[in-house]
Design an enzyme around this catalytic site. Sequence first.
Site, PDB file in Angstrom:
ATOM      1  CB  SER A 159      19.645 -22.250  28.748  1.00 28.54           C
ATOM      2  OG  SER A 159      18.402 -22.778  28.369  1.00 28.54           O
ATOM      3  CG  HIS A 165      24.562 -21.276  29.014  1.00 30.24           C
ATOM      4  ND1 HIS A 165      24.037 -20.272  29.797  1.00 30.24           N
ATOM      5  CD2 HIS A 165      23.643 -21.484  28.039  1.00 30.24           C
ATOM      6  CE1 HIS A 165      22.867 -19.899  29.333  1.00 30.24           C
ATOM      7  NE2 HIS A 165      22.607 -20.610  28.263  1.00 30.24           N
ATOM      8  CD  GLU A 205      26.183 -18.520  32.660  1.00 28.48           C
ATOM      9  OE1 GLU A 205      25.936 -17.834  33.660  1.00 28.48           O
ATOM     10  OE2 GLU A 205      25.313 -19.191  32.069  1.00 28.48           O
ATOM     11  CG  ASN A 241      19.432 -17.878  31.414  1.00 34.20           C
ATOM     12  OD1 ASN A 241      19.305 -16.785  30.863  1.00 34.20           O
ATOM     13  ND2 ASN A 241      19.663 -18.988  30.735  1.00 34.20           N
TER      14      ASN A 241
HETATM   15  N1  3HC Z   1      29.480 -10.330  11.511  1.00 31.74           N
HETATM   16  C1  3HC Z   1      30.344  -9.673  12.314  1.00 31.74           C
HETATM   17  N2  3HC Z   1      29.987  -8.644  13.119  1.00 31.74           N
HETATM   18  C2  3HC Z   1      28.700  -8.275  13.095  1.00 31.74           C
HETATM   19  C3  3HC Z   1      27.738  -8.916  12.294  1.00 31.74           C
HETATM   20  C4  3HC Z   1      28.173  -9.977  11.469  1.00 31.74           C
HETATM   21  N3  3HC Z   1      27.338 -10.610  10.655  1.00 31.74           N
HETATM   22  N4  3HC Z   1      26.535  -8.343  12.504  1.00 31.74           N
HETATM   23  C5  3HC Z   1      26.737  -7.367  13.416  1.00 31.74           C
HETATM   24  N5  3HC Z   1      28.033  -7.326  13.761  1.00 31.74           N
HETATM   25  C6  3HC Z   1      28.671  -6.385  14.688  1.00 31.74           C
HETATM   26  C7  3HC Z   1      28.306  -4.988  14.302  1.00 31.74           C
HETATM   27  O1  3HC Z   1      29.150  -4.490  13.286  1.00 31.74           O
HETATM   28  C8  3HC Z   1      28.466  -4.245  15.605  1.00 31.74           C
HETATM   29  O2  3HC Z   1      29.841  -4.032  15.838  1.00 31.74           O
HETATM   30  P1  3HC Z   1      30.376  -2.686  16.565  1.00 31.74           P
HETATM   31  O3  3HC Z   1      29.773  -2.707  17.946  1.00 31.74           O
HETATM   32  O4  3HC Z   1      31.854  -2.828  16.557  1.00 31.74           O
HETATM   33  O5  3HC Z   1      29.846  -1.564  15.739  1.00 31.74           O
HETATM   34  C9  3HC Z   1      27.969  -5.276  16.609  1.00 31.74           C
HETATM   35  O6  3HC Z   1      28.146  -6.538  15.990  1.00 31.74           O
HETATM   36  C10 3HC Z   1      26.506  -5.084  16.955  1.00 31.74           C
HETATM   37  O7  3HC Z   1      25.715  -5.270  15.779  1.00 31.74           O
HETATM   38  P2  3HC Z   1      24.592  -4.272  15.262  1.00 31.74           P
HETATM   39  O8  3HC Z   1      25.067  -2.848  15.372  1.00 31.74           O
HETATM   40  O9  3HC Z   1      24.131  -4.715  13.924  1.00 31.74           O
HETATM   41  O10 3HC Z   1      23.392  -4.558  16.215  1.00 31.74           O
HETATM   42  P3  3HC Z   1      23.059  -3.970  17.626  1.00 31.74           P
HETATM   43  O11 3HC Z   1      23.982  -2.861  18.015  1.00 31.74           O
HETATM   44  O12 3HC Z   1      21.622  -3.718  17.556  1.00 31.74           O
HETATM   45  O13 3HC Z   1      23.394  -5.212  18.576  1.00 31.74           O
HETATM   46  C11 3HC Z   1      22.957  -7.246  19.680  1.00 31.74           C
HETATM   47  C12 3HC Z   1      22.767  -6.455  18.405  1.00 31.74           C
HETATM   48  C13 3HC Z   1      24.437  -7.606  19.849  1.00 31.74           C
HETATM   49  C14 3HC Z   1      22.133  -8.515  19.543  1.00 31.74           C
HETATM   50  C15 3HC Z   1      22.491  -6.368  20.891  1.00 31.74           C
HETATM   51  O14 3HC Z   1      21.185  -5.899  20.654  1.00 31.74           O
HETATM   52  C16 3HC Z   1      22.504  -7.128  22.195  1.00 31.74           C
HETATM   53  O15 3HC Z   1      23.533  -7.305  22.811  1.00 31.74           O
HETATM   54  N6  3HC Z   1      21.297  -7.549  22.621  1.00 31.74           N
HETATM   55  C17 3HC Z   1      21.143  -8.333  23.853  1.00 31.74           C
HETATM   56  C18 3HC Z   1      21.367  -9.789  23.510  1.00 31.74           C
HETATM   57  C19 3HC Z   1      21.318 -10.638  24.725  1.00 31.74           C
HETATM   58  O16 3HC Z   1      21.039 -10.217  25.843  1.00 31.74           O
HETATM   59  N7  3HC Z   1      21.637 -11.911  24.512  1.00 31.74           N
HETATM   60  C20 3HC Z   1      21.591 -12.888  25.582  1.00 31.74           C
HETATM   61  C21 3HC Z   1      20.249 -13.516  25.613  1.00 31.74           C
HETATM   62  S1  3HC Z   1      20.102 -14.678  26.920  1.00 31.74           S
HETATM   63  C22 3HC Z   1      20.792 -16.078  26.289  1.00 31.74           C
HETATM   64  O17 3HC Z   1      21.169 -16.174  25.157  1.00 31.74           O
HETATM   65  C23 3HC Z   1      20.850 -17.247  27.234  1.00 31.74           C
HETATM   66  C24 3HC Z   1      19.879 -18.320  26.888  1.00 31.74           C
HETATM   67  O18 3HC Z   1      20.098 -19.389  27.756  1.00 31.74           O
HETATM   68  C25 3HC Z   1      18.435 -17.867  27.011  1.00 31.74           C
END
Ligand code: 3HC
Length: 284
Positions: A119, A140, A152, A190
């Site tokens: 990252s 990424h 990315e 990022n």
């Molecule tokens: N298998 C399949 N699908 C699943 C699942 C599983 N085990 N678990 C959850 N899902 C599905 C759900 O059914 C739901 O689907 P839908 O939208 O069709 O209803 C969807 O995934 C979302 O799951 P949840 O409803 O359980 O959970 P949330 O709605 O709370 O979403 C999240 C969770 C997707 C993590 C959301 O909170 C999110 O997008 N958060 C932000 C995450 C983020 O910003 N990530 C990037 C971080 S930065 C990075 O990674 C870069 C690094 O370099 C630092």
Amino acid sequence: MEIKTVGVLGCGLMGSGIAQVCAAAGYKTIVREVDETFLNKGLGRIKKFLDEGVAKGKVTAGARDTTLGNMSGSTTFDALKDCDLVIEAIVENLEEKQQTYTALEKIVNDRTIFVSNTSSLCITELAATTTRPDRFGGLHFFNPVPLMKLVEVIRALTTSDETYQTVFAFAESLGKEPITAPDRPGFIVNRLLVPYLLDAIRAYENGLGALEDIDKGMTLGCGYPMGPFTLLDFVGLDTTYYIANIMFEEFREPAYAPPPLLKRMVLAGRLGRKSGRGFYKYEV
Ligand code: 3HC
């Protein structure tokens, strides 16, 4: 170049998610960890995610079994010898990555493409540590890998057109939406996300409001899926601190300077969800 067999180095949070999406897309996927304990933990995480997906009705039992069937784990580099593409997702340490590439280059053939999921490290610098700087790039992914649509694709100064096109097409074949990002610290996401998170910490330190209110402000007021402190805990405070330092070192702009509170929380071991405590407390 056709990709049939994919190697994934590292079966931590990112590596296991990456291996899962590769196997789910039909690639023969071999994931390598340093020891059986890490490997079994990572493979267990994949199985749990797929089982939960079945329980939620998001994944069929057949698709889960096919994904698991396409995947194998190993603690050796030898197991990766037939890979067309190797995705490296090990610790963010230049020396360790370099040693890993050197070990791997003794095993794989000359055409194998290497990509790093780093990252923050410089893709051109990583490429230069190998004997294949033209067959090296950045790929990424975002956490949680199976749910986040974005990837990315980063070109090092030395990445060939063919490698870039192959990697981009590979990302699409995973069902992801790739974007092309420059080989600059933070790439695209990022570069914008980290200053926002650092700003939230500075604002909190300056008494802007309660953690919960700032988080609620950004989720309910802007439609972000997580507020900045929930997201900081999710990403890991150590990870954010590490990326911020690399960005600050390169650009020397105050926006990328880690705030004193972030540094102290990392020093105190309050790393977020993974350690049970960050800005909020969690059960581990
Ligand atoms: N298998 C399949 N699908 C699943 C699942 C599983 N085990 N678990 C959850 N899902 C599905 C759900 O059914 C739901 O689907 P839908 O939208 O069709 O209803 C969807 O995934 C979302 O799951 P949840 O409803 O359980 O959970 P949330 O709605 O709370 O979403 C999240 C969770 C997707 C993590 C959301 O909170 C999110 O997008 N958060 C932000 C995450 C983020 O910003 N990530 C990037 C971080 S930065 C990075 O990674 C870069 C690094 O370099 C630092």
